[in-house]
Design a protein around this motif. Structure first.
Motif, short mmCIF file in Angstrom:
data_model
loop_
_atom_site.label_atom_id
_atom_site.label_comp_id
_atom_site.label_asym_id
_atom_site.label_seq_id
_atom_site.Cartn_x
_atom_site.Cartn_y
_atom_site.Cartn_z
N PRO A 31 37.91 41.41 36.99
CA PRO A 31 38.82 41.94 35.77
C PRO A 31 38.78 41.80 34.61
CG PRO A 31 39.49 40.64 37.34
CD PRO A 31 38.17 40.53 37.98
N ARG A 52 40.98 46.17 36.60
CA ARG A 52 40.79 46.48 37.73
C ARG A 52 41.90 45.17 38.40
NH1 ARG A 52 36.02 48.24 35.25
NH2 ARG A 52 35.24 45.54 34.87
N PHE A 53 42.85 44.77 37.50
CA PHE A 53 43.39 43.35 37.88
C PHE A 53 43.56 43.67 39.30
CE2 PHE A 53 45.66 42.52 33.41
CZ PHE A 53 44.73 42.40 33.48
N ASN A 54 43.76 44.68 40.78
CA ASN A 54 43.71 44.53 41.82
C ASN A 54 42.81 44.72 42.74
OD1 ASN A 54 45.96 45.98 40.49
ND2 ASN A 54 46.94 44.39 42.04
N PRO A 73 47.39 39.63 41.19
CA PRO A 73 46.09 39.48 40.52
C PRO A 73 46.06 37.92 39.97
CG PRO A 73 47.61 40.63 39.58
CD PRO A 73 47.80 41.24 41.12
N ALA A 125 40.59 38.64 40.78
CA ALA A 125 41.01 39.41 41.79
C ALA A 125 40.01 39.81 43.28
CB ALA A 125 41.49 40.26 41.13
N SER A 130 37.83 37.62 35.65
CA SER A 130 37.44 38.00 33.80
C SER A 130 36.50 37.41 33.39
CB SER A 130 39.10 38.87 33.77
OG SER A 130 39.75 37.52 32.97
#
Length: 143
Positions: A31, A52-54, A73, A125, A130
């Protein structure tokens, strides 16, 4: 899938397996946090924005026996002075779409017992974190 990137497997007996990959995830799978306030207060809600949190997959399914979705997330905050980690309650994501490069968001509630001071915030995620965003956490109210 654990937030560390490891995989925990159990058949609900006393036999529990833990898989640790030999290499880490590729950076383009992680993410990306585009914006989060740099000053947070314990006990208050905030919104993080990014990509791209999921994750890249909804997770694992095994018939009707196991549904192990990993695409929600997670928001974790690590205090830099103590190294203590707290997970925030994440809620109301703007989307649950996987493999999406669209800007999305998630609300998170900073725990009321979150330690104050300089901290790093990460969105996780599919067990992939991240890059950290550095924030300062203040106490509740006017502390």
């Amino acid at each position: 899938m654990l937030p560390t990137g490891q995989i925990l497997l159990t058949d609900f007996s006393n036999d529990i397996e833990l898989y640790t990959p030999a290499s880490g995830p590729r950076r383009e799978w992680a993410p990306v946090v585009a914006y989060v306030p740099n000053s947070l207060r314990a006990g208050r809600p905030y919104q993080a924005f990014g990509f791209r949190f999921n994750g890249l997959s909804q997770g694992a399914f095994y018939g009707d026996d196991a549904q192990a979705a990993t695409n929600f997330p997670l928001v974790r905050i690590t205090n830099l002075a103590t190294g203590h980690v707290r997970y925030s309650r994440a809620h109301d994501p703007s989307t649950m779409a996987v493999v999406s490069n669209d800007l999305n968001s998630v609300w998170f509630d900073v725990p009321s017992n979150q330690e104050t001071g300089r901290s790093k915030l990460e969105v996780v995620a599919n067990g992939i974190a991240s890059q950290p965003v550095f924030v300062t956490v203040g106490g509740r109210g006017n502390e």
